[in-house]
Enzyme design. Structure first.
Site, PDB file in Angstrom:
ATOM      1  CG  HIS A 115      -5.432   0.417  13.092  1.00 62.72           C
ATOM      2  ND1 HIS A 115      -5.677   1.761  13.217  1.00 62.72           N
ATOM      3  CD2 HIS A 115      -5.067   0.243  11.795  1.00 62.72           C
ATOM      4  CE1 HIS A 115      -5.482   2.365  12.068  1.00 62.72           C
ATOM      5  NE2 HIS A 115      -5.095   1.461  11.177  1.00 62.72           N
ATOM      6  CD  GLU A 116      -2.904  -2.761  10.837  1.00 63.93           C
ATOM      7  OE1 GLU A 116      -3.364  -2.864   9.688  1.00 63.93           O
ATOM      8  OE2 GLU A 116      -2.376  -1.705  11.255  1.00 63.93           O
ATOM      9  CD  GLU A 134      -2.893   1.204   2.326  1.00 61.99           C
ATOM     10  OE1 GLU A 134      -2.458   0.799   3.414  1.00 61.99           O
ATOM     11  OE2 GLU A 134      -4.007   1.694   2.190  1.00 61.99           O
ATOM     12  CG  HIS A 182      -7.386  -1.480   8.063  1.00 65.22           C
ATOM     13  ND1 HIS A 182      -7.992  -0.440   7.409  1.00 65.22           N
ATOM     14  CD2 HIS A 182      -6.291  -0.949   8.674  1.00 65.22           C
ATOM     15  CE1 HIS A 182      -7.289   0.676   7.625  1.00 65.22           C
ATOM     16  NE2 HIS A 182      -6.268   0.401   8.395  1.00 65.22           N
ATOM     17  CE1 TYR A 204      -3.326   4.975   9.736  1.00 66.19           C
ATOM     18  CE2 TYR A 204      -2.551   6.764   8.348  1.00 66.19           C
ATOM     19  CZ  TYR A 204      -2.612   5.424   8.642  1.00 66.19           C
ATOM     20  OH  TYR A 204      -1.980   4.520   7.844  1.00 66.19           O
ATOM     21  CD  GLU A 261      -5.361   3.560   7.280  1.00 62.54           C
ATOM     22  OE1 GLU A 261      -5.475   3.240   8.476  1.00 62.54           O
ATOM     23  OE2 GLU A 261      -4.820   2.823   6.430  1.00 62.54           O
ATOM     24  CB  ALA A 280       0.579  -3.214  11.627  1.00 67.59           C
ATOM     25  CG  MET A 281       0.017  -3.548   4.776  1.00 63.63           C
ATOM     26  SD  MET A 281      -0.898  -2.009   4.422  1.00 63.63           S
ATOM     27  CE  MET A 281      -2.134  -2.649   3.289  1.00 63.63           C
ATOM     28  CD  GLU A 282      -4.752  -1.888   5.694  1.00 64.33           C
ATOM     29  OE1 GLU A 282      -3.812  -1.587   6.451  1.00 64.33           O
ATOM     30  OE2 GLU A 282      -5.270  -1.088   4.898  1.00 64.33           O
ATOM     31  CG  ASN A 283      -0.738  -7.103   3.578  1.00 64.77           C
ATOM     32  OD1 ASN A 283      -0.723  -6.192   2.775  1.00 64.77           O
ATOM     33  ND2 ASN A 283       0.225  -7.306   4.463  1.00 64.77           N
TER      34      ASN A 283
HETATM   35 ZN   LIG Z   1      -4.661   1.494   9.082  1.00 67.00          ZN
END
Ligand SMILES: [Zn+2]
Length: 1064
Positions: free
Chosen positions: A485-486, A311, A489, A576, A508, A451-454
């Site tokens: 949070h993730e 992203e 998503h 955010y 976000e 972090a990343m929500e893949n």
């Molecule tokens: Zn996020």
């Protein structure tokens, strides 16, 4: 999440293999086209430079920096993902990371279609309908929304110059195979490149003989177009021959990150085709973008892993495709990897097989199940030698992946206990099942964001996923809120995706909102202090910077972005934090039930598809129209558009003697004086309020001014009102001189009558209003009178960060104000100090998150104000530490403050001890606190010696400029640094260069407030600095003098007030 994107700047010119031509094209055409494109590229880059505008203009703001002493004025915890770690300077995907000779050869021999079995190319048969549990209103691959409300793109004969993909061809399905060459015996050499082959099934929407795809730094060995695919009853027949569309030209346009396929014939509307590519790409060595490597130690060995971070626009660096969020498709992913590693992706493993390369080496081929329709930026890939812990949640496997050491030590157990239940909590709340069959959460040693929500494979910096023994006490809170949070998503972002990046706040803002909303179910203190946590971590972070001239709105216009970096730049605190605040306000005035019921239909309607802001407003409006209990003064859209499309927020002023409330946009003092700025924005302001401790019905301020008779004080002696209860509204309240006095005396009488979050916001609002000349400083300072009765550390934290500002205590000679300050605040701080110092001594704070996140500032303030018990406690802990190095682990929460205070009170013995610790830990990257603490010494001789070390000792090679700065920023160190420079400026300049000398000069000159000081500094620095730095320094001196003169007025007022009120 947030990520530094690739920009056209890093692309360079068209690469050597930049033109792929079909066999039929003659060489001279290539030369002509190349020359033409180079011209186009040059013109295009010129255009980009001329039109580029930063989406967030740099502003004079009251943002404070971390380096400030004596107080850490920035929030302790960078919870939101966009808080990036230090990112190394990078040469992204440079040509020197070319494939090495040892790489396995891989040649795709373009097998004829008829020899392919259905398993190899399932896209060639009709895609299997995805199983969507109870969701569907629309077909999974309905792309009708793409053309319906997308902005009309200008028709152009050169669409590759346009930053948005044309919509004449849309993707339906990707068959992607990545070959990750990483081998455990040659980790460095084999972690540089990867191979890819890809078939994309597309649908032609309107006739075209040209297909554009995103592609970044990929080298192509082959491409072709098959089709049209059989349709109707023939489609099921695998034996049906499929035609081929000749590719006349296949070339790159790096400026817009495209490859262009020029076809020999026009594709037919509504028919399906397959685009095939054989290519290779680079593994990013310097930044965690696209496919990247991590090198780390585990089980005593050096190891490597390769994973992805896409992203917003890095998917195109892994596979060519339609890399826009609305271009959803299904994916069959295959990863070829060394048998020593495990491969992970969004979906569960379908099966594995073996493959032998041309050199006879064996590789594992891991196939994953087909994904649901999804955006490219949430696809994910990881190849690593990791372990996991697992659990089953509602029949689905949840795994936490981490380094083997971390798993063996139980460090992933906390994440495992919360992850599954968080999914269930959100499933129940939204009444929409998590649609994937599994969920993996994986922690990497280095990720450039938290972090990343893949979808189905959430990636974390492992600090946000695993907790070591004796970790910081707030680590659990960070893990909990990052996981929530993730996971949020997975619905907001992954299931329903923003149509275009201008509405990224829909992803976000919701993830931010649901952090505490979900976390409260897993921690009773979060539940009790949810408003305080939200205010501390989200609202005040953006509120302290936001104002009407900010030129930054939550939702931006669908602009034609000219550069990818503009998209990356959107991931800031406005989407955010402000996004989360606006959603919280909305939920509050709608009532939570109504809000959630609107979200339920929104999620169901747009599942596996895309939405924009208006879609959300429509669904909330529908929920509203279905009931009669909650009434709004206007439609949801009318109310909310003002909050998302207008910059800043209102300050509402209440006149308690009349009940009149008016609103105006909050402006900085400077902007208010500029008569050319006419700012008539108004907002529909929901006012939740309280009178004499009793919550009153919500009222709306719809105009610029309105009278609310019920807010008028009939008994001014005893009545009081408080607006914006629980700080749920995104606005400021000004109570006027009478009102602020009233609140001040109310606080002195019964502080707990006003909720904790409101006490925090009252301080912030009052001091911001005073700073920008809305009210006098005395009105704000009046609020501090009650503080001896304040028992919540988090309120103290707000007071200290607001009051003890850098410009008054670090940038100015502060002797006078310091002694007044000390006298006034020590008697107020001491009662609270005794509550918490006892807990620090007993190490009994582990479960008090609210205190934990504030206590460092309280400790720092107490020692800075020379509270004897604080100095004593620091000496105790420090001397215990000197006799038992492990003992500091019981005091991790205040370790930095103890180090600084211990060194400040100590002699060479204490300093040498800490220096010794620094040397021992220099390589593990966790010594920032020590480096700064070493500059806390009050002995000029020791500070001078510290700077000598920094200049000469190799140990400090990367830290040295920071050491100089940290010494120069202390009161004693400023003069020591000046002496040091007289003696050593030539050596400093040779070692660090003129720019670092300038930084040091600015630190030394920061207290300048008179002409004679300016002249002295000129004489001092003029021969040291290069011409360019000299000019900058002169400008700095002038600005600093003006600023300090201005600040000295405030300090004088502050001092005057303290003197007058000392006895209270
Ligand atoms: Zn996020």
């Amino acid at each position: 999440m947030g990520v530094t994107g690739y920009s056209a700047d890093t692309m360079g010119v068209i690469s050597r293999s930049g033109f792929y031509l079909s066999r039929k094209v003659v060489v001279f055409t290539l030369v002509l086209l190349g020359a033409l494109l180079l011209g186009v590229a040059a013109l295009s880059s010129l255009y980009v430079r001329c039109t580029q505008a930063s989406p967030v203009p740099s502003e004079k703001s009251n943002t404070l920096t971390r380096a400030s002493l004596p107080f850490n004025l920035v929030p302790n915890k960078p919870l939101a993902e966009e808080k990036k770690k230090e990112v190394e300077t990078s040469t992204t995907l440079t040509p020197d990371t070319q494939p090495s000779a040892t790489l396995p050869s891989w040649f795709w021999d373009h097998p004829s279609l008829s020899t392919l079995g259905p398993q190899d190319h399932p896209s060639l048969s009709t895609p299997e309908p995805w199983d969507h549990p109870g969701l569907f209103a629309s077909e999974p691959l309905d792309h009708s929304h793409l053309s319906a409300s997308e902005p009309q793109l200008p028709l152009t004969s050169e669409p590759w110059k346009h930053p948005r993909l044309p919509s004449d061809v849309v993707p339906l399905h990707y068959d992607l195979e990545l070959w990750i060459y990483l081998r455990p015996d040659q980790i460095q050499q084999t972690a540089k490149t990867f191979g890819g082959r890809l078939s994309i099934t597309v649908q032609c929407v309107s006739p075209t003989a040209r297909v554009l795809l995103h592609s970044l730094s990929l080298d192509y060995e082959g491409s072709r177009v098959l089709g049209p695919l059989p349709e109707g009853p023939e489609a099921d027949s695998e034996q049906q021959p499929v035609g081929q569309v000749e590719v006349n030209n296949f070339w790159k346009f790096p400026e817009m990150e495209y490859v262009v396929m020029e076809l020999n014939e026009t594709l037919k509307p509504d028919r399906h085709y397959v685009l095939q590519f054989d290519y290779s790409g680079l593994v990013n060595q310097n930044r965690r973008e696209g496919l990247f490597s991590n090198f780390y130690s585990d089980q005593g060995k050096k190891k490597a892993l390769i994973a992805s971070q896409l992203e917003p626009t890095a998917a195109r660096a892994i596979f060519p495709g339609f890399d826009e969020p609305a271009m959803k498709a299904t994916f069959n992913i295959t990863i070829v990897h060394h048998p020593a590693y495990v491969a992970l992706s969004n979906m569960p493993v379908l099966g594995t097989s073996e493959r032998e390369d041309a050199n006879g080496n064996k590789w594992i081929v891991t196939n994953f199940e087909t994904t649901p329709p999804m955006s490219t930026y949430i696809t994910a890939f990881a190849v690593c030698d990791y372990d996991y812990v697992n659990a089953t949640e509602r029949g689905k496997e949840v795994r936490i992946w981490a380094r083997k050491d971390a798993i063996a030590n139980g460090e992933a157990n906390f994440a495992l206990t919360i992850a599954g239940p968080v999914f269930s909590k959100l499933e129940d709340l939204f009444n929409v099942s998590y649609p994937l069959p599994k969920m993996d959460l994986i922690g990497f040693p280095i990720l450039d964001l938290q972090a990343m929500e893949n979808w189905g494979l959430i990636t974390f910096d492992d600090l946000m996923l695993v907790e070591a023994k004796n970790d910081h006490p707030e680590r659990k809170l960070m893990i909990l809120t990052t996981v929530t949070h993730e996971v949020a998503h997975q619905w907001f972002g992954n299931l329903v995706t923003t149509k275009w990046w201008n509405d990224i706040w829909l992803n976000e803002g919701f993830a931010t909102y649901f952090e505490y909303h979900t976390a409260k179910h897993f921690n009773p203190r979060i539940s009790k202090f949810q408003n305080e946590f939200f205010y501390h971590y989200h609202m005040r972070i953006v509120f302290n910077e936001d104002h009407a001239m900010m030129y930054r709105t939550i939702s931006s216009e669908v602009r034609n972005y000219t550069k990818t970096s503009e998209i990356s730049g959107l991931f800031d605190k406005y989407i955010y934090q402000k996004g989360g605040c606006i959603i919280r306000m909305l939920s509050n005035f709608l009532s939570e039930n109504l809000f959630i019921s609107g979200l339920k239909t929104y999620l169901k309607t747009f599942a596996f598809s895309n939405a924009e802001q208006d879609d959300l407003w429509n669904h909330l409006q529908m929920a509203l129209d279905n009931q009669t209990e909650v009434l709004l003064p206007a439609s949801v859209k009318t109310i909310m558009d003002k909050w998302t499309h207008q910059a800043g927020y209102p300050v509402i002023t209440l006149d308690m003697s009349t009940g009149r409330v008016n609103q105006e946009p909050f402006l900085l003092a400077y902007d208010k004086t500029q008569t050319s700025f006419i700012h008539n924005n108004t907002w529909n302001v929901p006012i939740v309020w309280m009178k004499n401790g009793i919550v009153q019905p919500l009222v709306w301020l719809d105009n610029s001014s309105q009278v609310f008779p019920e807010m008028q004080l009939s008994d001014p002696e005893h009545d009081w009102v408080l607006l914006n209860l629980n700080a749920t509204g995104y606005y400021m309240v000004n109570y006027g001189q009478l009102g602020w006095k009233k609140i001040s005396s109310m606080l002195q009488k019964d502080p707990k009558a006003i909720p904790t979050a409101d006490r925090m916001k009252l301080f912030d609002d009052a001091f911001a209003l005073a700073q920008q000349n809305y009210i006098d400083i005395g009105s704000a300072l009046g609020l501090t009178k009650y503080l001896a009765k304040e028992e919540e550390a988090i309120v103290w934290n707000t007071v200290l960060t607001t009051l003890l500002q850098r410009q008054y205590f670090v940038n100015m000679n502060n002797h006078n104000i310091y002694s007044l300050f000390k006298k006034y605040f020590l008697k107020r701080l001491t009662p609270m100090w005794h509550i918490y110092s006892a807990k620090i001594r007993e190490n009994a704070l582990q479960d008090d998150e609210l205190a934990i996140l504030s206590l460092r500032n309280v400790y720092k303030a107490a020692c800075w104000l020379e509270l004897e018990d604080c100095l004593q406690l620091s000496r105790e802990i420090f001397s215990k530490w000197m006799s038992d190095v492990e003992s500091i682990k019981n005091f991790t929460l205040v370790a930095n403050e103890v180090m600084c205070s211990g060194v400040a009170q100590g002699s060479e013995k204490e300093w040498d001890f800490l220096m010794n610790i620094y040397e021992k830990t220099a390589l593990d990257g966790e010594n920032n606190g020590i480096m700064e603490s070493l500059s806390c010494s009050k002995h000029p001789r020791i500070l001078y010696r510290y700077m000598e070390y920094a200049l000469n000792d190799k140990l400090f090679s990367s830290e040295a400029p920071n050491i100089f700065k940290s010494v120069a920023e202390t009161e004693i160190g400023r003069l020591v640094a000046k002496d040091f420079l007289i003696d050593n400026w030539q050596a400093v300049k040779e070692r660090f260069g003129s720019p670092h000398l300038l930084i040091l000069a600015e630190s030394i000159a920061r207290t300048t407030s008179t002409d004679s000081q300016v002249q002295e500094l000129h004489r001092f620095f003029d021969n040291m600095l290069e011409e360019k730095e000299r000019i900058k320094f002169n400008e700095y001196l002038q600005d600093k003098m003006d600023e300090n003169l201005q600040n000295s007025k405030t300090v004088a007022q502050l001092a005057e007030w303290l003197k007058e009120n000392m006895a209270d």
